[in-house]
Design an enzyme around this catalytic site. Structure first.
Site, short mmCIF file in Angstrom:
data_model
loop_
_atom_site.label_atom_id
_atom_site.label_comp_id
_atom_site.label_asym_id
_atom_site.label_seq_id
_atom_site.Cartn_x
_atom_site.Cartn_y
_atom_site.Cartn_z
N HIS A 201 0.84 -1.07 0.10
CA HIS A 201 -0.03 -0.05 -0.07
C HIS A 201 0.77 1.47 -0.06
CE1 HIS A 201 0.20 0.96 4.53
NE2 HIS A 201 0.28 -0.11 4.45
N ASP A 218 5.60 1.98 7.36
CA ASP A 218 4.43 1.65 6.97
C ASP A 218 3.79 2.59 6.02
OD1 ASP A 218 1.81 0.41 6.96
OD2 ASP A 218 1.17 0.74 8.99
N GLU A 252 -5.21 1.70 1.75
CA GLU A 252 -4.99 0.48 2.76
C GLU A 252 -5.60 0.66 4.36
OE1 GLU A 252 -2.93 -2.44 5.60
OE2 GLU A 252 -2.78 -0.32 5.38
N GLU A 253 -5.19 2.03 4.68
CA GLU A 253 -5.22 2.19 6.13
C GLU A 253 -6.58 2.30 6.52
OE1 GLU A 253 -2.79 1.54 8.01
OE2 GLU A 253 -1.00 2.04 7.04
N ASP A 280 4.49 -5.07 2.91
CA ASP A 280 4.00 -4.13 3.88
C ASP A 280 4.89 -4.11 5.11
OD1 ASP A 280 2.75 -2.25 5.33
OD2 ASP A 280 0.74 -3.53 5.34
N HIS A 363 2.01 4.18 12.57
CA HIS A 363 0.42 4.95 12.74
C HIS A 363 0.81 6.03 13.70
CE1 HIS A 363 -1.58 1.08 11.50
NE2 HIS A 363 -0.81 1.62 10.55
#
Ligand code: BES
Ligand code: ZN
Length: 483
Positions: A201, A218, A252-253, A280, A363
């Site tokens: 992603h 990420d 994707e998230e 990923d 994140h």
């Protein structure tokens, strides 16, 4: 498996605060979470159908956020579904991927050995830094949309610079977001309708303010790994027999949205995707081994997982390219491989570390290249695995050689013997392997003298390739003709 603090957090929220904005959408989620939401926010979610502990739901955006509010900022969530049918269809789909018989072989040694030393940590690091410099690549943010178009331009530019008019780079547009998915296609010469795919992603995210996750690991690392694989393939004039696609997935998230859209459209078009490997998070070196093969039974293909291990064992069991591995588990639908699995395709997910030993900064604002030690050495291992996988599953149509790299290495064919002179390659620890033009391994001889010969008795007339390896594992290939 991540801890789930849903109940705790949800029960502290007032229902009325979330009743105003009614942005509804379809999704699937685990049935326990669906039940919890239903009892806490009965006005915000409808449970349409439940099967095997998974529920198809229709819910508001506001309530969906509750599925993300757990202590680790990631963990069991939901998968976006574009309409009611696909939500209900998803929970009723049989997981076919494990029923397919894997016919993949490992016989492209010449080409793989030629490219395996080429992935470069500095290149990968530079791409990671470029990607984190967008600030955020969240799918709704202008920088996130811009990044998706820029990745498309980079890949297109690389193909153009290599003079590859046969390669296309296309945007896959999604109804739900302005961010695009990017699909690069290297057409197969012999089986153009059979696909092998690698992807990851291109968005980044966090679940609170949604504007501050630089996403270096990420999943800047995954996109950078894919980009380096592409660079190496282009540098070696890679022409596959099957069609190869490299994909950067949008959004994707927020629930695997981009990959779900693509995988569903491939399934609807009956595309013959042989298998898919997801990249990923490849750059955080958190475990005692290198690569964690995510082996969730419902979400990954057991046979493809074993095939990846075969590749690692075949090419990396010793020497410079040694890569160690173990199994690990997400325990939930953690990344885009799930989109492919759910559409009946074989998919695997080689991951940076054992679950729980992975990058703790994802994140958040701290998911930076600097926080990973400003090195991309770990990602190089994933680029190698990706190259092995693509070359062995798509199979090379043209055996390239790098004759010019070893100017002092001389060969000649005399009386069905291959006469060689290693020149400046260090003697005694070298080996030579002879392949036919299709990359099939025919003869191997180790511990070579500086000058010597290898018998070619029994080989039919035609073109062959001799791959010499020096003591560091670096490969030099030479073409020769038996006539
Ligand atoms: N890269 C993560 C997945 C991940 C994180 C796997 C940590 C293993 C360890 C991915 O981008 C992600 O955040 N996935 C979401 C779920 C998805 C359905 C939105 C997650 O893990 O919360
Ligand atoms: Zn993530």
């Amino acid at each position: 498996m991540k801890k789930f603090y849903l109940l705790l957090l949800v029960s502290t929220m007032a229902v009325s605060a979330y009743a105003q904005n009614s942005d509804w959408f379809y999704a699937t989620t685990d049935s326990q979470s669906a039940q919890t939401l239903k009892s806490e926010f009965p006005e915000q979610i409808q449970i349409l159908e439940t099967k095997n502990s998974v529920s198809a739901v229709y819910m508001t955006k506001e309530v969906s956020v509750k599925l993300k509010e757990n202590g680790n900022l990631h963990g069991p969530g939901y998968i976006f579904r574009k309409d009611k049918n696909s939500a209900i269809g998803a929970i009723n789909k049989v997981n076919e991927s494990n029923m397919k018989i894997l016919d993949f072989t490992i016989d492209q040694d010449a080409y793989v050995n030629q490219v395996i030393g080429q992935p470069d940590a500095t290149n990968i690091g530079n791409t990671i830094v470029t990607l984190q410099n967008y600030g955020t690549r969240f799918n709704t943010k202008p920088t996130g949309v811009q990044a998706s178009y820029d990745i498309k331009s980079w890949w297109q530019g690389m193909a153009d610079d290599a003079g590859r008019g046969d390669i296309t780079v296309e945007a896959f547009n999604h109804g739900f977001t302005d961010q695009i998915s990017v699909i690069l296609t290297i057409p197969g010469s012999e089986f153009p309708d059979e696909y092998v795919i690698i992807g990851g992603h291109l968005d980044s995210g966090d679940y609170w303010i949604q504007n501050y996750a630089p996403g270096a690991d990420d999943n800047g690392s995954g996109i950078a790994t894919l980009t380096e694989i592409l660079r190496v393939l282009l540098a070696n004039d890679f022409h596959p027999k099957r069609t190869v696609q490299i994909m950067g997935y949008a959004a994707e998230e927020i629930g695997l949205y981009g990959s779900a859209d693509i995988a569903e459209s491939y399934a609807n078009a009956n595309k013959d995707v042989k298998s898919v490997v997801q990249f990923d998070m490849t750059n955080y070196n958190g475990s005692a081994f290198d690569i964690a093969i995510i082996a969730d039974g419902a979400y990954t293909s057991g046979v493809l997982n074993l095939y990846l291990i075969d590749l690692l064992e075949h090419y990396n069991s010793s020497g410079e390219h040694q890569i160690t591995y173990d199994f690990s588990y997400c325990g939930y639908a953690c990344s885009d491989h799930v989109s492919w699995t759910e559409n009946g395709y074989m998919a695997s997910f080689p991951f940076e570390a054992a679950m729980g030993e992975d990058n703790p900064n994802i994140h958040t604002t701290n998911d930076t290249y600097e926080a990973m030690g400003s090195t991309a050495v770990h990602s190089v291992k994933f680029a190698k695995l990706g190259l092995e996988y693509l070359i062995e599953t798509a199979k090379v149509a043209n055996m390239g050689t790098n004759d010019t790299d070893a100017p002092n290495l001389m060969i000649a064919v005399k009386d069905r013997n291959l006469i060689y002179d290693l020149g400046n390659l260090t003697p005694y620890t070298n080996s030579v392997v002879v392949f036919d033009a299709a990359g099939k391994k025919l003869i191997q001889k180790d511990k070579l003298d500086v000058k010597g010969s290898v018998s070619l008795q029994g080989l039919p007339n035609g073109f062959y390739i001799a791959v010499f390896k020096d003591k560091d594992g670096k490969a030099y290939s030479k073409k020769f003709l038996i006539k």
